[in-house]
Design an enzyme around this catalytic site. Structure first.
Site, PDB file in Angstrom:
ATOM      1  N   SER A 123       0.830  -1.206   0.000  1.00  0.00           N
ATOM      2  CA  SER A 123       0.000   0.000   0.000  1.00  0.00           C
ATOM      3  C   SER A 123       0.862   1.252   0.000  1.00  0.00           C
ATOM      4  O   SER A 123       1.977   1.258   0.547  1.00  0.00           O
ATOM      5  CB  SER A 123      -0.861  -0.015   1.263  1.00  0.00           C
ATOM      6  OG  SER A 123      -1.422   1.246   1.498  1.00  0.00           O
ATOM      7  N   TYR A 147      -1.652  -0.097  10.178  1.00  0.00           N
ATOM      8  CA  TYR A 147      -1.936  -0.719   8.880  1.00  0.00           C
ATOM      9  C   TYR A 147      -0.730  -0.591   7.947  1.00  0.00           C
ATOM     10  O   TYR A 147      -0.242  -1.581   7.389  1.00  0.00           O
ATOM     11  CB  TYR A 147      -3.171  -0.059   8.252  1.00  0.00           C
ATOM     12  CG  TYR A 147      -3.335  -0.393   6.791  1.00  0.00           C
ATOM     13  CD1 TYR A 147      -3.739  -1.665   6.397  1.00  0.00           C
ATOM     14  CD2 TYR A 147      -3.049   0.553   5.801  1.00  0.00           C
ATOM     15  CE1 TYR A 147      -3.854  -1.985   5.052  1.00  0.00           C
ATOM     16  CE2 TYR A 147      -3.167   0.237   4.460  1.00  0.00           C
ATOM     17  CZ  TYR A 147      -3.566  -1.037   4.094  1.00  0.00           C
ATOM     18  OH  TYR A 147      -3.671  -1.345   2.763  1.00  0.00           O
ATOM     19  N   LYS A 151       2.171  -3.471   6.304  1.00  0.00           N
ATOM     20  CA  LYS A 151       2.568  -3.620   4.896  1.00  0.00           C
ATOM     21  C   LYS A 151       4.082  -3.491   4.751  1.00  0.00           C
ATOM     22  O   LYS A 151       4.727  -4.257   4.043  1.00  0.00           O
ATOM     23  CB  LYS A 151       1.852  -2.584   4.029  1.00  0.00           C
ATOM     24  CG  LYS A 151       0.342  -2.738   4.003  1.00  0.00           C
ATOM     25  CD  LYS A 151      -0.069  -4.042   3.343  1.00  0.00           C
ATOM     26  CE  LYS A 151      -1.562  -4.260   3.325  1.00  0.00           C
ATOM     27  NZ  LYS A 151      -1.955  -5.555   2.765  1.00  0.00           N
TER      28      LYS A 151
END
Ligand code: UDP
Length: 331
Positions: A123, A147, A151
């Site tokens: 991402s 988050y 990644k």
């Protein structure tokens, strides 16, 4: 299928979700044999029209072992991530457990079963607060939320795997995936929905559902966040190119996937209003935790090395495909 292309057996983790279902369909349309692995926690069984299905959970190594030993897979695509930035701030354990430990479990099952090609959904959240207008892959990696860290840590694990084992991977740093398959048989459906374009369209279809804009004083021209919206079919095309790339390229590689055009939240609302044919009301709310003010991609590395170019350059066209889906969603 192009007769010169080999038919591959591919495992699609998260194939019942938004990106995974479009990917399964495209792989199957290209003549490959698809097997979906999904726990159906956020995906839909109605999206499972392409390939075989194995229900299982990344956090359970036995489920993965069963799936990976069920056939000889040529490569694995991994879309089974938890994706809501604000939830990751509130529930970091769940995010690290699913997105990092779960991925490690998957990599272990792959190695146990001799599968050495991996395509990973990363991402733009790995970049954090941008210091470049157009972000290249060399931009500093400084995620603003758990988050984004899940990644980044996974990408680092993949680099370590490439160094230590004969394990080759492509990580795609998605900017904002949007739109639906043009025939609208599948599309984007999250419950609850947190993404901008679906929320705009849902608020226009259900007038009782008020559209909220999170933040009006970001350091951007109109004070709302700027994003780079990339059509789901374009995103999937890059994954197809990645399998070919991994036939001849060793190591762990990261690529941005975006259009290179930045649109503010207000720009997107205006464009959606043009598509729908009426103005969309909204109200301002406080900022969400962990949102970056601007994320716009320089995707020239993917253009060069994967020979990939997005076909949907026009935001209105992207929104049109999403609108077709949202007017009559199958799930
Ligand atoms: N956003 C918004 N209202 C919504 C959903 C999103 O104002 O109902 C904003 C959000 O704050 C961000 C942008 O739209 O600036 C894109 O958010 P989205 O969740 O679609 O993707 P993200 O960039 O967070 O991955």
């Amino acid at each position: 299928m192009d007769n010169n292309k080999k038919k591959l057996s591919l495992l699609v983790c998260g194939g019942a979700g938004y990106i995974g279902s479009h990917m399964s369909r495209m792989l199957s349309d290209h003549g490959h044999e698809v097997t979906v692995f999904d726990n159906l926690s956020t995906g839909y069984s109605k999206a499972l029209k392409w390939g075989d299905f194995i229900q299982g959970d990344l956090r359970n190594p036995d489920d993965l072992e069963k799936a990976l030993s069920s056939k000889k897979f040529d490569a694995v695509f991994h879309f089974s991530g938890l994706i809501v930035v604000s939830d990751s701030v509130k529930h970091p354990f769940q995010y690290y457990d699913n997105n990092v430990t779960g991925t490690l479990n998957l990599l272990q099952a792959m190695r146990n079963n001799g599968v050495d090609k991996f395509v990973f959904s990363s991402s733009a959240a790995v970049y954090g607060d941008p210091i470049m207008d157009l972000i290249t892959e060399n931009h500093p990696l400084a995620p603003l939320n758990p988050y984004g860290r899940t990644k980044l840590y996974t990408e680092e694990i993949l680099e370590d795997y490439a160094t230590a084992y004969d394990f080759n991977s492509v990580s795609f740093r998605y900017f904002n995936a949007a739109g639906a398959h043009p025939d609208a048989l599948i599309g984007e459906a999250h419950r609850p929905e947190t993404h901008l374009i679906p929320n705009i369209l849902l608020s226009s279809i259900d007038q009782g559902r008020k559209l909220k804009i999170y933040g009006d004083d970001y350091p951007t021209p109109d004070g709302t966040c700027v994003r780079d919206y990339i059509h789901i079919q374009d995103l999937c095309e890059a994954h197809l190119a990645a399998i070919e790339f991994l036939e001849t390229s060793q190591g762990a590689h990261s690529f941005n996937l975006g259009n290179g055009n930045g649109f503010s939240v207000l720009d997107v609302i205006k464009a959606a209003g043009d598509v729908i044919g009426r103005k969309i009301p909204y109200e301002f709310e406080p900022k969400r935790d962990g949102d970056s003010p601007r994320l716009v991609a320089d995707s020239s590395k993917a253009h060069k090395l994967l020979n990939w170019k997005p076909r949907y350059g026009d935001l209105r066209e992207i929104i049109e495909t999403a609108y077709r889906w949202h007017k009559n969603p199958a799930f």
